[in-house]
Design a protein around this motif. Structure first.
Motif, mmCIF file in Angstrom:
data_model
loop_
_atom_site.group_PDB
_atom_site.id
_atom_site.type_symbol
_atom_site.label_atom_id
_atom_site.label_comp_id
_atom_site.label_asym_id
_atom_site.label_seq_id
_atom_site.Cartn_x
_atom_site.Cartn_y
_atom_site.Cartn_z
ATOM 1 N N ARG A 45 0.834 -1.201 0.000
ATOM 2 C CA ARG A 45 0.000 0.000 0.000
ATOM 3 C C ARG A 45 0.872 1.256 0.000
ATOM 4 O O ARG A 45 0.619 2.197 -0.759
ATOM 5 N N ALA A 46 1.913 1.278 0.826
ATOM 6 C CA ALA A 46 2.821 2.432 0.876
ATOM 7 C C ALA A 46 3.542 2.607 -0.454
ATOM 8 O O ALA A 46 3.701 3.733 -0.935
ATOM 9 N N ALA A 47 3.968 1.524 -1.059
ATOM 10 C CA ALA A 47 4.658 1.600 -2.351
ATOM 11 C C ALA A 47 3.723 2.136 -3.440
ATOM 12 O O ALA A 47 4.129 2.960 -4.260
ATOM 13 N N GLU A 48 2.473 1.689 -3.443
ATOM 14 C CA GLU A 48 1.505 2.176 -4.435
ATOM 15 C C GLU A 48 1.294 3.681 -4.297
ATOM 16 O O GLU A 48 1.226 4.399 -5.293
ATOM 17 N N LEU A 49 1.200 4.176 -3.050
ATOM 18 C CA LEU A 49 1.021 5.609 -2.833
ATOM 19 C C LEU A 49 2.194 6.411 -3.373
ATOM 20 O O LEU A 49 2.006 7.433 -4.030
ATOM 21 N N LEU A 51 4.302 5.527 -5.727
ATOM 22 C CA LEU A 51 4.297 5.455 -7.191
ATOM 23 C C LEU A 51 3.218 6.345 -7.796
ATOM 24 O O LEU A 51 3.451 7.011 -8.805
ATOM 25 N N MET A 52 2.042 6.388 -7.174
ATOM 26 C CA MET A 52 0.970 7.234 -7.700
ATOM 27 C C MET A 52 1.311 8.717 -7.559
ATOM 28 O O MET A 52 0.949 9.518 -8.421
ATOM 29 N N GLU A 53 1.999 9.091 -6.472
ATOM 30 C CA GLU A 53 2.397 10.484 -6.283
ATOM 31 C C GLU A 53 3.363 10.944 -7.365
ATOM 32 O O GLU A 53 3.430 12.133 -7.672
ATOM 33 N N ASN A 54 4.119 10.023 -7.920
ATOM 34 C CA ASN A 54 5.142 10.370 -8.891
ATOM 35 C C ASN A 54 4.776 9.999 -10.322
ATOM 36 O O ASN A 54 5.611 10.082 -11.212
ATOM 37 N N MET A 55 3.531 9.604 -10.535
ATOM 38 C CA MET A 55 3.091 9.211 -11.864
ATOM 39 C C MET A 55 2.614 10.445 -12.635
ATOM 40 O O MET A 55 1.793 11.208 -12.132
ATOM 41 N N PRO A 56 3.128 10.655 -13.810
ATOM 42 C CA PRO A 56 2.660 11.818 -14.576
ATOM 43 C C PRO A 56 1.211 11.619 -15.021
ATOM 44 O O PRO A 56 0.767 10.500 -15.264
ATOM 45 N N ILE A 57 0.510 12.726 -15.112
ATOM 46 C CA ILE A 57 -0.869 12.697 -15.602
ATOM 47 C C ILE A 57 -0.834 13.170 -17.043
ATOM 48 O O ILE A 57 -0.347 14.247 -17.333
#
Length: 99
Positions: A45-49, A51-57
């Motif tokens: 769960r922490a890893a997903e957060l 990765l999502m914070e650093n994913m370009p939109i």
């Protein structure tokens, strides 16, 4: 020639203070999970957060223009939010809970 099967699981080893282990075990027990399941789920769960914070939109130029227009537009009042903000807090004098 022997065919080697690829491992589906890989072990991770950690050294933790006894107090951390006790807290993890207590929380895992409250969730009805094993320590391993609890730690794995929390780590994933922490890893997903992260990765999502650093994913370009990504969006089209038209979509971006619409997005920027929505941000620049005046805010619209939400009646439920206005009522909630005007309501006295539970710790303020005269507060009566609605049932």
């Amino acid at each position: 020639m022997a065919i080697k099967a690829e491992r589906k699981e890989h072990p991770i080893s950690m050294r933790l203070p006894e107090a951390d282990i006790a807290m993890i075990d207590r929380a895992a027990g409250l969730r009805g999970r094993s320590r391993t399941d609890f730690v794995r789920e929390a780590a994933v769960r922490a890893a997903e957060l992260v990765l999502m914070e650093n994913m370009p939109i990504r969006m089209s130029p038209e979509g971006f223009a619409d997005f920027m227009a929505a941000l620049a537009a005046p805010a619209a009042l939400v009646p439920e939010m206005v009522e909630l903000i005007r309501r006295p807090a539970p710790w303020e004098a005269g507060y009566v809970a609605k049932r």
